[in-house]
Scaffold this motif. Structure first.
Motif, PDB file in Angstrom:
ATOM      1  N   ARG A 103    -110.870 -45.607  60.780  1.00 21.05           N
ATOM      2  CA  ARG A 103    -110.750 -47.076  62.050  1.00 21.05           C
ATOM      3  C   ARG A 103    -111.663 -48.433  62.053  1.00 21.05           C
ATOM      4  N   SER A 104    -112.194 -49.032  60.892  1.00 22.05           N
ATOM      5  CA  SER A 104    -112.861 -49.456  60.497  1.00 22.05           C
ATOM      6  C   SER A 104    -111.954 -50.983  60.620  1.00 22.05           C
ATOM      7  N   ALA A 105    -110.933 -51.180  60.819  1.00 24.04           N
ATOM      8  CA  ALA A 105    -110.438 -52.723  60.726  1.00 24.04           C
ATOM      9  C   ALA A 105    -110.271 -52.567  62.099  1.00 24.04           C
TER      10      ALA A 105
ATOM     11  N   ASP B  26    -112.185 -36.714  67.243  1.00 18.70           N
ATOM     12  CA  ASP B  26    -111.121 -35.926  66.703  1.00 18.70           C
ATOM     13  C   ASP B  26    -110.741 -35.688  64.965  1.00 18.70           C
ATOM     14  N   ASP B  27    -109.659 -35.354  64.539  1.00 17.52           N
ATOM     15  CA  ASP B  27    -109.532 -34.979  63.056  1.00 17.52           C
ATOM     16  C   ASP B  27    -108.671 -35.350  62.528  1.00 17.52           C
ATOM     17  N   GLY B  28    -108.675 -36.749  62.959  1.00 18.86           N
ATOM     18  CA  GLY B  28    -106.844 -37.063  62.052  1.00 18.86           C
ATOM     19  C   GLY B  28    -108.111 -38.505  60.946  1.00 18.86           C
TER      20      GLY B  28
ATOM     21  N   LYS C  54    -103.271 -44.252  68.968  1.00 14.31           N
ATOM     22  CA  LYS C  54    -102.517 -44.968  68.438  1.00 14.31           C
ATOM     23  C   LYS C  54    -103.172 -45.111  67.011  1.00 14.31           C
ATOM     24  N   HIS C  55    -104.132 -45.075  66.552  1.00 10.46           N
ATOM     25  CA  HIS C  55    -105.306 -44.906  64.850  1.00 10.46           C
ATOM     26  C   HIS C  55    -105.512 -43.944  63.813  1.00 10.46           C
ATOM     27  N   ALA C  56    -105.569 -43.132  64.556  1.00 14.78           N
ATOM     28  CA  ALA C  56    -105.391 -41.740  64.075  1.00 14.78           C
ATOM     29  C   ALA C  56    -104.638 -40.556  63.145  1.00 14.78           C
TER      30      ALA C  56
ATOM     31  N   VAL D 246    -109.848 -42.046  74.097  1.00 15.43           N
ATOM     32  CA  VAL D 246    -108.579 -42.030  73.653  1.00 15.43           C
ATOM     33  C   VAL D 246    -107.577 -42.072  73.366  1.00 15.43           C
ATOM     34  N   THR D 247    -106.892 -43.462  73.673  1.00 14.24           N
ATOM     35  CA  THR D 247    -105.779 -44.072  73.840  1.00 14.24           C
ATOM     36  C   THR D 247    -105.867 -44.617  71.949  1.00 14.24           C
ATOM     37  N   ASN D 248    -107.116 -44.660  71.126  1.00  7.24           N
ATOM     38  CA  ASN D 248    -107.457 -44.810  70.028  1.00  7.24           C
ATOM     39  C   ASN D 248    -106.978 -43.656  68.692  1.00  7.24           C
TER      40      ASN D 248
END
Length: 440
Positions: A393-395, A387-389, A362-364, A357-359
């Motif tokens: 986020r592979s970095a 999620d649908d972001g 922060k990132h989506a 959830v935090t990711n």
């Protein structure tokens, strides 16, 4: 192929034999203190041998025959015990020197033989106890003993012709006197050399065992140090993982709420107040979790005062609600019959969902949907966060969050899948095996 196999087998057997007998171990040389002791002991033995020679000459009992000149008697009397000064430093040379001098003194009929016999005993013993090359020391000791018995046989054959019937006037036993004398000499010398060989071998075995015990103690000490070091590292990793899970999630939620508050602060004060209230609640929850974590770290066995109940799977609903308050369309689905989980598994599942959830927060990029699903299967429990972001986020694949996920899942023998899903968005899926009989 057969000869090669036979050779390899013989080499392996030889290695096992060396390991069993200790032939490959070399006893360390004597210490400076032991060398000083040998010096004083060798000089004392030489002085006692000279005293014994003086007493033997005073009695006039020359049992070995007419003695040589006084100077030669002194020479042989000193030559036998003096090499004991180097008995532990150079055991091979000392044994050869003592043995050669002993036979020389016997051939020359030196009247002093009591201390010389003890010097020979000590030399053979020392070679067995301190010889660095076990094969050489065994062969040399056996060679010396064989040489001594050979000399005894030669001496008996020489003296046999000088024996007369009058020499055994007082003989009353059933055994012929000459045979009795020969058997007595053989038995006495067999015991003499046998004990010298046995005691030397026993001393060497004792030293090797002492060395092995010291090595085992050192290995145990190093192993204990490594265990302590690993425990400290493991505890540091656990603390870092807990801090990351607690701080990162709540700070991310507060950041999203603060951004929302900033956007609507002038246009919609009511929503701004709701956002500030959410920030306040999230901060309070972060402080509570930090206190709980510190209480668990400080708690001792049997001390429940500081050890609070860790966050578990039952708190996933609260995570989803907070994500909804942050502006996501968050849903939670539970499938299958809920089962009682071990506390560690329940906490690990909660932390994985929390990090996922935090990711998302922060990132989506542009995420509007958060879907959390908990599935209770026959032999495992599955947790999925998607999620649908937009964006990749592979970095962050090697970030602290995903590393913590992998560590938690690996600890419980589970499987972790992280990556983009078909149709866009991101999915985190983890499976934990369930222990038998965990169904409620």
């Amino acid at each position: 192929m057969l000869p090669r196999v036979t050779t390899e087998t013989a080499e392996t057997s030889d290695e096992w034999r060396r390991a069993e007998t200790g032939d490959d171990w070399r006893r360390p040389g004597p210490t400076p203190e032991q060398r000083r002791l040998d010096l004083f002991a060798g000089l004392a033995a030489t002085a006692l041998a000279l005293l014994s020679l003086t007493l033997a000459r005073s009695t006039g009992a020359f049992l070995l025959g007419p003695p040589p000149s006084g100077v030669e008697q002194l020479f042989w009397t000193v030559a036998v015990p003096l090499p004991l000064i180097w008995r532990r430093r150079f055991p091979v040379a000392a044994t050869l020197a003592v043995s050669a001098a002993f036979i020389g003194s016997q051939v020359r009929a030196v009247p002093e033989w009591q201390l010389s016999a003890w010097a020979l005993f000590i030399a053979i013993y020392t070679l067995g106890a301190w010889g660095r090359d076990r094969r050489l020391s065994r062969r040399l000791r056996i060679g010396v003993i064989v040489a001594m018995f050979t000399w005894m046989g030669i001496a008996l054959s020489i003296n046999y012709r000088t024996l007369t019937a009058e020499s055994f006037d007082d003989a009353v036993g059933p055994v012929p006197p000459v045979l009795a004398a020969i058997v007595t000499g053989i038995l006495v010398n067999a015991l003499y050399f046998g004990f010298a060989y046995f005691f030397g071998e026993t001393a060497w075995v004792a030293a090797r065992r002492e060395h092995q015990v010291a090595e085992q103690a050192e290995r145990l000490r190093r192993s204990q140090a490594e265990v302590r070091e690993h425990a400290v590292v493991g505890e540091r990793v656990r603390i870092a993982r807990e801090l990351h899970d607690v701080v990162a999630h709540h700070v991310s939620v507060m950041g999203v709420q603060a951004a929302a508050c900033r956007r609507v602060f002038d246009k919609d004060p009511a929503k701004a107040r709701d956002a500030l209230a959410a920030i306040e609640e999230t901060a309070r929850q972060a402080v509570d979790e930090l206190r709980r974590m510190l209480g668990v770290l400080r708690a001792r066995d049997g001390d429940p005062e500081n050890a609070r109940q860790p966050a578990g799977i039952d708190r996933i609903a609260a995570l989803v609600d907070r994500a909804g308050e942050a502006g996501l369309r968050a849903t939670l689905g539970v499938y299958g019959d809920p089962q009682s989980l071990p506390e560690s598994v329940s906490q690990a599942a909660f932390r994985v969902v929390q990090e996922a959830v935090t990711n998302v927060l922060k990132h989506a990029t542009g995420a509007s949907l958060l879907d959390v699903r908990v599935r209770y299967l026959a032999q495992e429990m599955e947790v999925e966060v998607s999620d649908d972001g937009r964006g990749s986020r592979s970095a962050n694949a090697d970030g602290m969050g995903l590393i913590g996920m992998r560590e938690r899942v690996a600890t419980h023998g589970g499987e972790l899948e992280v990556g983009p899903r078909t149709g866009g968005g991101w999915r985190v899926r983890v499976r934990f095996p369930l222990p038998a009989g965990s169904s409620t």
